[in-house]
Design a protein around this motif. Sequence first.
Motif, PDB file in Angstrom:
ATOM      1  N   UNK A  66       0.796  -1.217   0.000  1.00 48.75           N
ATOM      2  CA  UNK A  66       0.000   0.000   0.000  1.00 48.75           C
ATOM      3  C   UNK A  66       0.833   1.273   0.000  1.00 48.75           C
ATOM      4  N   UNK A  67       2.147   1.173   0.085  1.00 42.99           N
ATOM      5  CA  UNK A  67       2.998   2.351   0.193  1.00 42.99           C
ATOM      6  C   UNK A  67       3.948   2.412  -0.991  1.00 42.99           C
ATOM      7  N   UNK A  68       3.986   3.587  -1.661  1.00 41.12           N
ATOM      8  CA  UNK A  68       4.787   3.722  -2.883  1.00 41.12           C
ATOM      9  C   UNK A  68       6.212   4.216  -2.637  1.00 41.12           C
ATOM     10  N   UNK A  69       6.475   4.886  -1.515  1.00 36.85           N
ATOM     11  CA  UNK A  69       7.786   5.491  -1.271  1.00 36.85           C
ATOM     12  C   UNK A  69       8.781   4.523  -0.664  1.00 36.85           C
ATOM     13  N   UNK A  70       9.814   5.081  -0.049  1.00 37.26           N
ATOM     14  CA  UNK A  70      10.850   4.293   0.607  1.00 37.26           C
ATOM     15  C   UNK A  70      10.289   3.643   1.858  1.00 37.26           C
ATOM     16  N   UNK A  71      10.692   2.394   2.083  1.00 37.78           N
ATOM     17  CA  UNK A  71      10.273   1.640   3.265  1.00 37.78           C
ATOM     18  C   UNK A  71      11.521   1.119   3.969  1.00 37.78           C
ATOM     19  N   UNK A  72      11.422   1.025   5.285  1.00 41.90           N
ATOM     20  CA  UNK A  72      12.531   0.471   6.044  1.00 41.90           C
ATOM     21  C   UNK A  72      11.982  -0.584   6.997  1.00 41.90           C
ATOM     22  N   UNK A  73      12.477  -1.809   6.845  1.00 40.89           N
ATOM     23  CA  UNK A  73      12.113  -2.919   7.720  1.00 40.89           C
ATOM     24  C   UNK A  73      13.275  -3.127   8.690  1.00 40.89           C
ATOM     25  N   UNK A  74      12.981  -3.454   9.923  1.00 40.41           N
ATOM     26  CA  UNK A  74      14.050  -3.688  10.891  1.00 40.41           C
ATOM     27  C   UNK A  74      13.643  -4.796  11.843  1.00 40.41           C
ATOM     28  N   UNK A  75      14.659  -5.422  12.444  1.00 38.41           N
ATOM     29  CA  UNK A  75      14.405  -6.439  13.461  1.00 38.41           C
ATOM     30  C   UNK A  75      15.676  -6.675  14.257  1.00 38.41           C
ATOM     31  N   UNK A  76      15.503  -7.031  15.505  1.00 43.02           N
ATOM     32  CA  UNK A  76      16.619  -7.366  16.373  1.00 43.02           C
ATOM     33  C   UNK A  76      16.420  -8.762  16.929  1.00 43.02           C
ATOM     34  N   UNK A  77      17.511  -9.468  17.163  1.00 46.55           N
ATOM     35  CA  UNK A  77      17.428 -10.831  17.693  1.00 46.55           C
ATOM     36  C   UNK A  77      18.455 -10.997  18.801  1.00 46.55           C
ATOM     37  N   UNK A  78      17.980 -11.353  19.974  1.00 47.52           N
ATOM     38  CA  UNK A  78      18.868 -11.640  21.101  1.00 47.52           C
ATOM     39  C   UNK A  78      18.673 -13.102  21.467  1.00 47.52           C
ATOM     40  N   UNK A  79      19.747 -13.876  21.396  1.00 48.90           N
ATOM     41  CA  UNK A  79      19.667 -15.284  21.766  1.00 48.90           C
ATOM     42  C   UNK A  79      20.936 -15.670  22.522  1.00 48.90           C
ATOM     43  N   UNK A  80      21.107 -16.940  22.810  1.00 47.76           N
ATOM     44  CA  UNK A  80      22.234 -17.381  23.621  1.00 47.76           C
ATOM     45  C   UNK A  80      23.582 -17.199  22.931  1.00 47.76           C
ATOM     46  N   UNK A  81      23.585 -17.047  21.602  1.00 44.83           N
ATOM     47  CA  UNK A  81      24.846 -16.861  20.884  1.00 44.83           C
ATOM     48  C   UNK A  81      25.251 -15.396  20.778  1.00 44.83           C
ATOM     49  N   UNK A  82      24.318 -14.485  20.996  1.00 46.52           N
ATOM     50  CA  UNK A  82      24.631 -13.064  20.904  1.00 46.52           C
ATOM     51  C   UNK A  82      23.430 -12.250  20.473  1.00 46.52           C
ATOM     52  N   UNK A  83      23.706 -11.005  20.105  1.00 55.11           N
ATOM     53  CA  UNK A  83      22.656 -10.082  19.686  1.00 55.11           C
ATOM     54  C   UNK A  83      22.965  -9.622  18.269  1.00 55.11           C
ATOM     55  N   UNK A  84      21.997  -9.800  17.383  1.00 57.55           N
ATOM     56  CA  UNK A  84      22.146  -9.357  16.002  1.00 57.55           C
ATOM     57  C   UNK A  84      21.027  -8.414  15.630  1.00 57.55           C
ATOM     58  N   UNK A  85      21.336  -7.465  14.767  1.00 55.65           N
ATOM     59  CA  UNK A  85      20.319  -6.531  14.297  1.00 55.65           C
ATOM     60  C   UNK A  85      20.382  -6.458  12.785  1.00 55.65           C
ATOM     61  N   UNK A  86      19.239  -6.178  12.178  1.00 59.08           N
ATOM     62  CA  UNK A  86      19.178  -6.081  10.730  1.00 59.08           C
ATOM     63  C   UNK A  86      18.150  -5.065  10.302  1.00 59.08           C
ATOM     64  N   UNK A  87      18.420  -4.422   9.170  1.00 53.72           N
ATOM     65  CA  UNK A  87      17.484  -3.464   8.587  1.00 53.72           C
ATOM     66  C   UNK A  87      17.572  -3.581   7.073  1.00 53.72           C
ATOM     67  N   UNK A  88      16.457  -3.311   6.425  1.00 55.25           N
ATOM     68  CA  UNK A  88      16.395  -3.374   4.966  1.00 55.25           C
ATOM     69  C   UNK A  88      15.686  -2.123   4.472  1.00 55.25           C
ATOM     70  N   UNK A  89      16.357  -1.371   3.605  1.00 58.37           N
ATOM     71  CA  UNK A  89      15.711  -0.232   2.947  1.00 58.37           C
ATOM     72  C   UNK A  89      15.149  -0.711   1.624  1.00 58.37           C
ATOM     73  N   UNK A  90      13.902  -0.392   1.371  1.00 58.42           N
ATOM     74  CA  UNK A  90      13.264  -0.745   0.109  1.00 58.42           C
ATOM     75  C   UNK A  90      12.914   0.510  -0.656  1.00 58.42           C
ATOM     76  N   UNK A  91      13.378   0.621  -1.889  1.00 66.07           N
ATOM     77  CA  UNK A  91      13.144   1.826  -2.692  1.00 66.07           C
ATOM     78  C   UNK A  91      11.793   1.762  -3.392  1.00 66.07           C
ATOM     79  N   UNK A  92      11.453   2.886  -4.040  1.00 67.04           N
ATOM     80  CA  UNK A  92      10.194   2.940  -4.796  1.00 67.04           C
ATOM     81  C   UNK A  92      10.216   1.983  -5.970  1.00 67.04           C
ATOM     82  N   UNK A  93      11.420   1.707  -6.502  1.00 68.17           N
ATOM     83  CA  UNK A  93      11.549   0.852  -7.674  1.00 68.17           C
ATOM     84  C   UNK A  93      11.613  -0.628  -7.325  1.00 68.17           C
ATOM     85  N   UNK A  94      11.604  -0.959  -6.027  1.00 68.25           N
ATOM     86  CA  UNK A  94      11.614  -2.351  -5.611  1.00 68.25           C
ATOM     87  C   UNK A  94      12.978  -2.907  -5.263  1.00 68.25           C
TER      88      UNK A  94
END
Length: 196
Positions: A66-94
């Motif tokens: 439903x959104x035509x512009x830039x999108x940013x997805x993010x998530x963090x994961x904390x588990x017994x091996x450590x803490x990881x974070x991730x983000x994804x920028x999605x452009x208008x062109x896909x």
Amino acid sequence: MPTRKLSKWQILLSEFDIVYITQKAVKGQTLADHLAENPVGREYEPLKMYFPDEEVSFVGEDITEAYDGWRMFFDGAANFKGVGIGAVLGSETGQHYPVSTKLKVFCTDNMAEYEACILGLNMAIDTNIQELLVIGDSDFLMHQVQGEWSTKNSKIFPYLHHVQELRKRFTKIEFRHMPKIQNKFADALATLSSMI
């Protein structure tokens, strides 16, 4: 010999009103059901591998469509091996621009979510994006950033303040919550980086 041990455990567990029931074999019925669903004959077709709950997991609107512009997805994961974070920028062109990292300091799940959000916002600022839809599966973070929930945790407050400061650098920014099932790419980035 094994039946004596099972009966001994049944007697011991009955004191606490716990009933042990032996598991029945279902292998024969499973095979019969499989053969009934996939008969071999004139109308033979190869098996279709599907996961029946995949379509049922989410009911509602798909925010990403439903959104035509830039999108940013993010998530963090904390588990017994450590803490990881991730983000994804999605452009208008896909096009998608992923980033992930492993944190050297252990933190809680909520702190990891904030770290991931800050990582993605900094990436969007560096890319000179002015309008952004921020999408994450942390209901906690989304409500706090939008001012609907307050925080009493002294460890979370600096993160919230930093996100509010970064928010001012955009002309238009929206924060939306989405179910974890739709945030697979950022979730995978965070989980993989936590395990490296």
